[in-house]
Design a protein around this motif. Sequence first.
Motif, PDB file in Angstrom:
ATOM      1  N   THR A  80       0.831  -1.206   0.000  1.00 12.47           N
ATOM      2  CA  THR A  80       0.000   0.000   0.000  1.00 12.47           C
ATOM      3  C   THR A  80       0.865   1.255   0.000  1.00 12.47           C
ATOM      4  OG1 THR A  80      -1.641  -1.212   1.327  1.00 12.47           O
ATOM      5  CG2 THR A  80      -1.905   1.170   1.183  1.00 12.47           C
ATOM      6  N   PHE A  81       0.461   2.238  -0.819  1.00 10.32           N
ATOM      7  CA  PHE A  81       1.150   3.535  -0.798  1.00 10.32           C
ATOM      8  C   PHE A  81       0.176   4.643  -1.205  1.00 10.32           C
ATOM      9  CE2 PHE A  81       1.708   1.966  -5.117  1.00 10.32           C
ATOM     10  CZ  PHE A  81       1.553   3.091  -5.916  1.00 10.32           C
ATOM     11  N   ASP A  82       0.538   5.868  -0.857  1.00 10.54           N
ATOM     12  CA  ASP A  82      -0.263   7.033  -1.220  1.00 10.54           C
ATOM     13  C   ASP A  82       0.396   7.749  -2.400  1.00 10.54           C
ATOM     14  OD1 ASP A  82      -2.093   6.621   0.823  1.00 10.54           O
ATOM     15  OD2 ASP A  82      -0.940   7.816   2.259  1.00 10.54           O
ATOM     16  N   ALA A  83      -0.434   8.331  -3.266  1.00 18.99           N
ATOM     17  CA  ALA A  83       0.053   9.094  -4.417  1.00 18.99           C
ATOM     18  C   ALA A  83      -0.728  10.404  -4.514  1.00 18.99           C
ATOM     19  CB  ALA A  83      -0.110   8.274  -5.693  1.00 18.99           C
ATOM     20  N   ASP A  84      -0.021  11.496  -4.626  1.00 19.80           N
ATOM     21  CA  ASP A  84      -0.655  12.816  -4.703  1.00 19.80           C
ATOM     22  C   ASP A  84      -1.151  13.062  -6.131  1.00 19.80           C
ATOM     23  OD1 ASP A  84      -1.487  15.391  -4.191  1.00 19.80           O
ATOM     24  OD2 ASP A  84       0.537  16.259  -4.300  1.00 19.80           O
ATOM     25  N   PHE A  85      -2.237  12.386  -6.491  1.00 11.91           N
ATOM     26  CA  PHE A  85      -2.764  12.460  -7.856  1.00 11.91           C
ATOM     27  C   PHE A  85      -3.240  13.877  -8.225  1.00 11.91           C
ATOM     28  CE2 PHE A  85      -3.649   7.845  -6.955  1.00 11.91           C
ATOM     29  CZ  PHE A  85      -2.747   7.340  -7.877  1.00 11.91           C
ATOM     30  N   ASN A  86      -3.831  14.601  -7.253  1.00 10.55           N
ATOM     31  CA  ASN A  86      -4.330  15.947  -7.575  1.00 10.55           C
ATOM     32  C   ASN A  86      -3.260  17.027  -7.421  1.00 10.55           C
ATOM     33  OD1 ASN A  86      -4.118  16.260  -4.809  1.00 10.55           O
ATOM     34  ND2 ASN A  86      -6.315  16.068  -4.433  1.00 10.55           N
ATOM     35  N   ARG A  87      -2.030  16.599  -7.056  1.00  7.90           N
ATOM     36  CA  ARG A  87      -0.855  17.482  -6.998  1.00  7.90           C
ATOM     37  C   ARG A  87      -1.072  18.721  -6.106  1.00  7.90           C
ATOM     38  NH1 ARG A  87       2.693  15.964 -11.203  1.00  7.90           N
ATOM     39  NH2 ARG A  87       1.723  14.516 -12.691  1.00  7.90           N
ATOM     40  N   ASN A  88      -1.727  18.525  -4.960  1.00  8.35           N
ATOM     41  CA  ASN A  88      -1.919  19.649  -4.027  1.00  8.35           C
ATOM     42  C   ASN A  88      -0.975  19.569  -2.830  1.00  8.35           C
ATOM     43  OD1 ASN A  88      -2.979  17.558  -2.545  1.00  8.35           O
ATOM     44  ND2 ASN A  88      -4.998  18.483  -2.226  1.00  8.35           N
ATOM     45  N   ASN A  93      -6.963  10.161   1.959  1.00  6.86           N
ATOM     46  CA  ASN A  93      -7.242   8.737   2.168  1.00  6.86           C
ATOM     47  C   ASN A  93      -8.761   8.543   2.271  1.00  6.86           C
ATOM     48  OD1 ASN A  93      -7.084   6.021   2.827  1.00  6.86           O
ATOM     49  ND2 ASN A  93      -6.503   6.392   4.956  1.00  6.86           N
ATOM     50  N   PRO A  94      -9.390   7.670   1.474  1.00  3.10           N
ATOM     51  CA  PRO A  94      -8.751   6.647   0.634  1.00  3.10           C
ATOM     52  C   PRO A  94      -8.603   7.031  -0.838  1.00  3.10           C
ATOM     53  CG  PRO A  94     -11.077   6.174   0.813  1.00  3.10           C
ATOM     54  CD  PRO A  94     -10.848   7.452   1.575  1.00  3.10           C
ATOM     55  N   GLN A  95      -9.021   8.258  -1.219  1.00  2.00           N
ATOM     56  CA  GLN A  95      -9.058   8.630  -2.631  1.00  2.00           C
ATOM     57  C   GLN A  95      -7.692   8.519  -3.309  1.00  2.00           C
ATOM     58  OE1 GLN A  95     -10.276  10.462  -0.166  1.00  2.00           O
ATOM     59  NE2 GLN A  95     -12.493  10.605  -0.509  1.00  2.00           N
ATOM     60  N   GLU A  96      -6.624   8.798  -2.573  1.00  2.00           N
ATOM     61  CA  GLU A  96      -5.286   8.764  -3.159  1.00  2.00           C
ATOM     62  C   GLU A  96      -4.425   7.639  -2.575  1.00  2.00           C
ATOM     63  OE1 GLU A  96      -4.284  13.175  -4.622  1.00  2.00           O
ATOM     64  OE2 GLU A  96      -4.278  12.967  -2.446  1.00  2.00           O
ATOM     65  N   ARG A 151      -9.979   2.233  -1.677  1.00  2.00           N
ATOM     66  CA  ARG A 151      -8.623   2.412  -2.200  1.00  2.00           C
ATOM     67  C   ARG A 151      -8.547   1.991  -3.669  1.00  2.00           C
ATOM     68  NH1 ARG A 151      -5.607  -1.136   2.285  1.00  2.00           N
ATOM     69  NH2 ARG A 151      -7.249  -2.529   1.539  1.00  2.00           N
ATOM     70  N   LEU A 152      -7.635   2.615  -4.408  1.00  2.00           N
ATOM     71  CA  LEU A 152      -7.442   2.293  -5.812  1.00  2.00           C
ATOM     72  C   LEU A 152      -6.705   0.955  -5.923  1.00  2.00           C
ATOM     73  CD1 LEU A 152      -7.815   3.586  -8.686  1.00  2.00           C
ATOM     74  CD2 LEU A 152      -5.433   4.336  -8.487  1.00  2.00           C
ATOM     75  N   LEU A 153      -7.305  -0.011  -6.617  1.00  2.00           N
ATOM     76  CA  LEU A 153      -6.692  -1.321  -6.805  1.00  2.00           C
ATOM     77  C   LEU A 153      -5.881  -1.318  -8.094  1.00  2.00           C
ATOM     78  CD1 LEU A 153      -9.749  -3.584  -5.900  1.00  2.00           C
ATOM     79  CD2 LEU A 153      -7.914  -2.796  -4.388  1.00  2.00           C
ATOM     80  N   ALA A 154      -4.622  -1.761  -8.030  1.00  2.00           N
ATOM     81  CA  ALA A 154      -3.773  -1.602  -9.214  1.00  2.00           C
ATOM     82  C   ALA A 154      -2.637  -2.623  -9.269  1.00  2.00           C
ATOM     83  CB  ALA A 154      -3.182  -0.192  -9.230  1.00  2.00           C
ATOM     84  N   VAL A 155      -2.092  -2.734 -10.467  1.00  2.00           N
ATOM     85  CA  VAL A 155      -0.841  -3.458 -10.704  1.00  2.00           C
ATOM     86  C   VAL A 155       0.225  -2.405 -10.982  1.00  2.00           C
ATOM     87  CG1 VAL A 155       0.406  -4.995 -12.270  1.00  2.00           C
ATOM     88  CG2 VAL A 155      -1.917  -5.571 -11.554  1.00  2.00           C
ATOM     89  N   LEU A 156       1.359  -2.508 -10.318  1.00  2.00           N
ATOM     90  CA  LEU A 156       2.449  -1.545 -10.462  1.00  2.00           C
ATOM     91  C   LEU A 156       3.501  -2.079 -11.421  1.00  2.00           C
ATOM     92  CD1 LEU A 156       4.000   1.038  -9.553  1.00  2.00           C
ATOM     93  CD2 LEU A 156       4.896  -0.323  -7.635  1.00  2.00           C
ATOM     94  N   GLU A 157       3.843  -1.261 -12.420  1.00  2.00           N
ATOM     95  CA  GLU A 157       4.870  -1.653 -13.393  1.00  2.00           C
ATOM     96  C   GLU A 157       6.036  -0.680 -13.329  1.00  2.00           C
ATOM     97  OE1 GLU A 157       5.669  -1.828 -18.231  1.00  2.00           O
ATOM     98  OE2 GLU A 157       3.636  -1.500 -17.476  1.00  2.00           O
ATOM     99  N   VAL A 158       7.251  -1.220 -13.291  1.00  2.00           N
ATOM    100  CA  VAL A 158       8.458  -0.407 -13.333  1.00  2.00           C
ATOM    101  C   VAL A 158       9.426  -1.044 -14.326  1.00  2.00           C
ATOM    102  CG1 VAL A 158      10.434   0.473 -12.046  1.00  2.00           C
ATOM    103  CG2 VAL A 158       8.200   0.402 -10.956  1.00  2.00           C
TER     104      VAL A 158
END
Length: 329
Positions: A80-88, A93-96, A151-158
């Motif tokens: 689990t991690f947080d991401a500042d999607f709206n760049r403020n 939590n839980p939106q980001e 929370r946003l469910l996702a697969v992380l690619e790097v």
Amino acid sequence: MHTGKLNLADFILNKKTSALLKKLSRFFARITVCSVVLGLCLSLILISQQILADEEQALPKNWKKISLKKLKLRVIDGDTFDADFNRNGRFSNPQERVRLLYVDTPELKKSHKGKDPKLGLPAKGFLRTVLSKTNAVLWVDPKNKTGNYGRLLAVLEVKGLNINLALIKRGHSYFNTRYAWPDGFKTYALAEAYAFEKHLGIWSYRKSRKRYLLRLREEGKTVYSTRNPYFVAKIQNAEVIDLSKYNGRFLRVQGKIKKIQQLRKGAQLMFLKHKRMKKGLPVISFENQRKWLGLQKIRKGDLLQIEGFATLYKKKQWQIKLHRAVLLN
């Protein structure tokens, strides 16, 4: 003709030859050692490449892509991690908050699953390291965006690497299907078996192996490995199997549907043809499972491979608690 006597010239020649042979011997020994080291390095490179190749196969297709480039990130734990999607500059939590699919790393705080910082901190460290890369992206299923907690469910690619899969293959997590099922189920199951057999991460200690196998069993699943005492490797025939011989073990059974019975709250009993059981061999499943597995339209006569634990329901009826099913026809 040899006289058996050794003159001075012969002695000098033999001495020089002996010295030369010693030098040649040391030279070739060095070459041999270098060859062995080089071969070992090449084999390690090839193994690493093979691991990466395996991990690249399970990235989602036709999902929404979200770049994490230049976003402020905060790692909570290994999944689990947080991401500042709206760049403020703040995290909502839980939106980001992002919850990685198919994994469940050890908890760092008290929870109903227990607290396990010894194994959880390395998982968190691994996730923090990969998120520091500049080209990290998320893959989100438009049909299954958020979990129970929003929370946003996702697969992380790097760099083309599936980090969710990497967490499993390095033993930081078991293979978790609580929120969704991947199309590449086999790839994830093999990654989990690899970590289990190599004694990596959560599978590295006897106590932790036992603890996580029991947790998986409570969730109705297990590691697909012949070294797992709960897993029965041989695929069974539904018509002749005696479930009482496999109490508490994970089976794979093939058979045809004889009857389907709807129960309350989305539960369903599926009966497979059996020579001695009049109704058939019962398999219990639930609505979300059937949805994720694409089993909504199964019908009488379909040939299936059923996977799950053999259990005794109310001390009366043997049945299989469904984990996974594959339509064979």
